[in-house]
Design an enzyme around this catalytic site. Structure first.
Site: not given
Lengths: 65, 259
Positions: B102, B163, B189-190, B211-212
């Site tokens: 990635k 995040g 992301a996001g 992830n977050s």
């Protein structure tokens, strides 16, 4: 000999990358080694001789997104 | 849904949820959340080993095994192409020659927005060196096409800042990207909530990387399971084909036979 390992000075009492990994208590761990910006593959750890002033990076996988 | 597989670089996956290993409480929670998520592709970062550590200290890959998962190393923390390329080469060595990576080349610490010039430069170099590049990028359809054309195996536009949990801020841009894409488009992301992930899949995205959203939930393992269902729901909703939107009402009950 004097090396820089992961950004810090390190006094090395061996010859090869395998020796350095052992000195760092990392034998058997999954890691990757770079010497002077060139990858030293696992297959060459036993034979790659380190020299005075070499800059070594030893990396491993950690959590990340 | 057994035929609806995600194909990346010639390999098929049943799960369209890709998950990160960062920011969990500990390795046990990481392992449990990933298991609950059903993810098959798991991202990791590469960092310097702590020297002088206890030789018995466990490593992430003891808990998230490359035997069980497709480990996807990232270039998080790289702010220029050179560092990103170097990191990918180290990752390939670390993972015994596996070349799926990635790529992210970041622009600044505050936004972690991709630096596109650096991303394009690194992608080209990595593709030329035989890497299978999944590339984190912005939601610019021109950039997405360029990255695809040069040989990236997946394009991963952000939904919002890494995040941030702000969700999918750019659905129209994602639609433009997907219209033209011949490689998987994976929102990366996001994402903050299951409904964010569902929306991405309803738009037609091939997958979601998060992830977050899981690691920073109050109950990560519970959230991981919710995300799994959310992505499945969104994908089925997309394949089912939504009802049309109408300006005026259209009754659900018949007009004849009223008393």
């Amino acid at each position: 000999m004097n090396l820089t390992v992961n950004g810090d000075p390190h006094t090395f009492n061996g010859t090869t990358v395998t020796d350095l990994v052992a000195e760092l208590n990392l034998t058997g761990r999954r890691l990757a080694v770079e010497v002077n910006r060139e990858i030293v593959p696992k297959s060459e750890h036993d034979t790659h001789t380190l020299r005075e002033g070499d800059t070594v990076e030893v990396v491993h996988a950690i959590g990340g997104g | 849904m057994s035929e609806d597989l995600l194909t990346i670089a010639g390999k098929t996956y049943a799960s369209r949820l890709l998950i990160g290993t960062g920011k969990y409480k500990d390795f046990e929670e990481t392992r449990d959340a990933i298991e609950a998520s059903g993810a098959e592709i798991v991202t990791v970062a590469l960092r310097r080993t702590n020297l002088g550590q206890n030789p018995d200290e466990p490593n992430l890959l003891d808990f998230v095994s490359p035997e069980r998962y497709t480990i996807l190393p990232n270039t998080a923390g790289c702010f220029n192409a050179e560092d990103a390329v170097r990191t990918c080469k180290l990752a390939r060595e670390l993972l015994d020659g596996h070349s799926l990576v990635k790529l992210e080349v970041l622009g600044d610490q505050k936004t972690l927005y991709p630096n596109i010039a650096g991303t394009v430069k690194a992608a080209r170099e990595l593709v030329d060196d035989g890497f299978q590049v999944m590339v984190y990028t912005n939601d610019d359809p021109i950039v997405a096409k360029e990255l695809e054309d040069m040989g990236c195996v997946a394009v991963m536009p952000l939904g919002s800042l890494i995040g941030s949990g702000l969700g999918i801020l750019n659905p129209h841009s994602l639609l433009l990207i997907m219209e033209q894409a011949k490689v998987p488009i994976i929102v990366d992301a996001g994402v903050g909530t299951p409904s964010d992930a569902t929306l991405a899949m309803e738009l037609g995205c091939d997958g979601v990387l998060l992830n977050s959203a899981v690691a920073h939930a109050n109950k990560p393992v519970l959230m991981a399971g919710a995300m799994k269902k959310a992505i499945e729901a969104g994908r089925e909703g997309f394949l089912a084909g939504r009802m049309p939107k109408r300006v005026y009402a259209n009754p659900s009950s018949p007009g004849e036979g009223l008393i």
